[in-house]
Enzyme design. Sequence first.
Site, PDB file in Angstrom:
ATOM      1  N   TYR A  11      13.360  29.756  44.424  1.00  0.00           N
ATOM      2  CA  TYR A  11      14.454  30.564  43.871  1.00  0.00           C
ATOM      3  C   TYR A  11      15.795  29.924  44.164  1.00  0.00           C
ATOM      4  O   TYR A  11      15.897  28.962  44.935  1.00  0.00           O
ATOM      5  CB  TYR A  11      14.395  31.989  44.415  1.00  0.00           C
ATOM      6  CG  TYR A  11      14.898  32.155  45.839  1.00  0.00           C
ATOM      7  CD1 TYR A  11      14.177  31.672  46.926  1.00  0.00           C
ATOM      8  CD2 TYR A  11      16.118  32.794  46.102  1.00  0.00           C
ATOM      9  CE1 TYR A  11      14.648  31.828  48.217  1.00  0.00           C
ATOM     10  CE2 TYR A  11      16.585  32.954  47.401  1.00  0.00           C
ATOM     11  CZ  TYR A  11      15.844  32.472  48.456  1.00  0.00           C
ATOM     12  OH  TYR A  11      16.308  32.617  49.735  1.00  0.00           O
ATOM     13  N   ARG A  32      19.371  21.489  43.630  1.00  0.00           N
ATOM     14  CA  ARG A  32      18.536  21.991  44.733  1.00  0.00           C
ATOM     15  C   ARG A  32      17.280  22.675  44.180  1.00  0.00           C
ATOM     16  O   ARG A  32      16.188  22.561  44.752  1.00  0.00           O
ATOM     17  CB  ARG A  32      19.330  22.941  45.628  1.00  0.00           C
ATOM     18  CG  ARG A  32      18.542  23.366  46.863  1.00  0.00           C
ATOM     19  CD  ARG A  32      19.380  24.145  47.849  1.00  0.00           C
ATOM     20  NE  ARG A  32      19.820  25.421  47.301  1.00  0.00           N
ATOM     21  CZ  ARG A  32      20.658  26.247  47.912  1.00  0.00           C
ATOM     22  NH1 ARG A  32      21.155  25.920  49.101  1.00  0.00           N
ATOM     23  NH2 ARG A  32      21.006  27.381  47.352  1.00  0.00           N
ATOM     24  N   ARG A  71      -7.111  34.728  41.339  1.00  0.00           N
ATOM     25  CA  ARG A  71      -6.690  34.354  42.686  1.00  0.00           C
ATOM     26  C   ARG A  71      -7.548  33.224  43.252  1.00  0.00           C
ATOM     27  O   ARG A  71      -8.755  33.390  43.447  1.00  0.00           O
ATOM     28  CB  ARG A  71      -6.757  35.563  43.638  1.00  0.00           C
ATOM     29  CG  ARG A  71      -6.169  35.241  45.014  1.00  0.00           C
ATOM     30  CD  ARG A  71      -6.231  36.416  45.974  1.00  0.00           C
ATOM     31  NE  ARG A  71      -5.623  36.040  47.247  1.00  0.00           N
ATOM     32  CZ  ARG A  71      -6.239  35.313  48.183  1.00  0.00           C
ATOM     33  NH1 ARG A  71      -7.478  34.905  48.011  1.00  0.00           N
ATOM     34  NH2 ARG A  71      -5.598  34.989  49.304  1.00  0.00           N
ATOM     35  N   HIS A 131      -6.540  29.581  45.793  1.00  0.00           N
ATOM     36  CA  HIS A 131      -5.408  28.862  46.378  1.00  0.00           C
ATOM     37  C   HIS A 131      -4.987  27.650  45.551  1.00  0.00           C
ATOM     38  O   HIS A 131      -3.811  27.368  45.411  1.00  0.00           O
ATOM     39  CB  HIS A 131      -5.737  28.393  47.801  1.00  0.00           C
ATOM     40  CG  HIS A 131      -5.703  29.497  48.824  1.00  0.00           C
ATOM     41  ND1 HIS A 131      -6.474  30.626  48.728  1.00  0.00           N
ATOM     42  CD2 HIS A 131      -4.980  29.631  49.962  1.00  0.00           C
ATOM     43  CE1 HIS A 131      -6.230  31.409  49.765  1.00  0.00           C
ATOM     44  NE2 HIS A 131      -5.323  30.831  50.528  1.00  0.00           N
ATOM     45  N   LYS A 176      13.696  25.969  48.993  1.00  0.00           N
ATOM     46  CA  LYS A 176      14.116  27.368  48.884  1.00  0.00           C
ATOM     47  C   LYS A 176      12.979  28.154  48.232  1.00  0.00           C
ATOM     48  O   LYS A 176      13.010  28.458  47.030  1.00  0.00           O
ATOM     49  CB  LYS A 176      15.427  27.447  48.077  1.00  0.00           C
ATOM     50  CG  LYS A 176      16.211  28.741  48.300  1.00  0.00           C
ATOM     51  CD  LYS A 176      17.636  28.589  47.828  1.00  0.00           C
ATOM     52  CE  LYS A 176      18.419  29.889  47.809  1.00  0.00           C
ATOM     53  NZ  LYS A 176      18.657  30.491  49.115  1.00  0.00           N
ATOM     54  N   GLU A 194      19.588  26.698  61.800  1.00  0.00           N
ATOM     55  CA  GLU A 194      20.484  27.459  60.911  1.00  0.00           C
ATOM     56  C   GLU A 194      20.367  28.921  61.292  1.00  0.00           C
ATOM     57  O   GLU A 194      20.096  29.224  62.447  1.00  0.00           O
ATOM     58  CB  GLU A 194      20.107  27.182  59.446  1.00  0.00           C
ATOM     59  CG  GLU A 194      18.650  27.463  59.118  1.00  0.00           C
ATOM     60  CD  GLU A 194      18.287  27.253  57.661  1.00  0.00           C
ATOM     61  OE1 GLU A 194      19.190  27.116  56.806  1.00  0.00           O
ATOM     62  OE2 GLU A 194      17.077  27.256  57.360  1.00  0.00           O
ATOM     63  N   LEU A 202      17.932  24.688  55.274  1.00  0.00           N
ATOM     64  CA  LEU A 202      18.181  24.673  53.837  1.00  0.00           C
ATOM     65  C   LEU A 202      19.479  23.896  53.602  1.00  0.00           C
ATOM     66  O   LEU A 202      20.473  24.157  54.283  1.00  0.00           O
ATOM     67  CB  LEU A 202      18.335  26.098  53.310  1.00  0.00           C
ATOM     68  CG  LEU A 202      18.422  26.134  51.783  1.00  0.00           C
ATOM     69  CD1 LEU A 202      17.034  25.969  51.167  1.00  0.00           C
ATOM     70  CD2 LEU A 202      19.062  27.410  51.295  1.00  0.00           C
TER      71      LEU A 202
END
Length: 285
Positions: A36, A55, A103, A105, A150, A182, A206
């Site tokens: 995101y 990014r 589902r 992986h 992110k 951070e 990040l």
Amino acid sequence: MIDPAQIVYLNGRFVPLGEASVPVLDRGFIYGDGVYEVVPVYARQSFRLPQHLARLAHSLAGVRMDNPHTDAQWEAIIGDLVARQPYADQAVYFQVTRGVARRDHSFPKGVAPTVFMMANPLPLPTREQVERGVAVVTAADNRWHRCDLKTISLVGNVLLRQLATDAGAAETMLFREGFLTEASASNVLVVSGGTVVVPPKDQHILPGITYDATIEFARAVGVPVVTRPVPQAEALAADELWLSSSTKEVLAITSVDGKPFAGGAPGPVFRKVWESFQRHKPRAR
Ligand SMILES: Cc1ncc(COP(=O)(O)O)c(C=O)c1O
């Protein structure tokens, strides 16, 4: 408050939030398998969009997903979404997940990604937060080793942030093996002897767009900045500590673990750089 009439973007369509839904087998829901971005928008002008899109591309490559749009397409969708909101200053949130599949992986084959985007009012810091600074608590950084991506898998950050919330603080400042990384949703900058010292952009933080902007705006007013690992003891004995993020801009930390920090008030270097930040960013309404 959730406004079901707010216009959001989902997979090529602008729809009211109340009508935007994603199948439960979306890999974002099942695995947190997606990435995101959050872009601040001042007076309907996005701040550093090319950097946010770069990014996003780094995050997508890091989780081995194709970018569903070119930068020009992202810019057009964001512009359209921003124009549809009643407020001028916005925080545009967008995420891409690996899509809907049985589902398992392993990556599914031939599945379209899910693209969701919303633009909320930009929750800038209050005057009191700017003038008095904010409190943090400290904790061991127990997240994974790809904090440079992110991703929407944020349970580590969520648990760390809740430590701050439980203590009535704004953020949780993190240390890994004796060094500053951070905070749960912000970068941390340190001031020692008039110089801003920032941890390197490695896989444990990040690469904040606001971190870069703050460094640039500090240098613009003659404040020196160096990048190097910051030992925990040095950070906790610094002259000033700051948080940076798209929605916080830059804020001074004035309390650490319940004790006043650096005299309990924002320092002179912070004030100078905050003013520089205000002069350089697009004007908010
Ligand atoms: C873990 C983390 N670090 C740093 C930041 C600051 O990044 P930016 O300045 O791009 O908002 C964020 C933003 O949400 C974050 O979640």
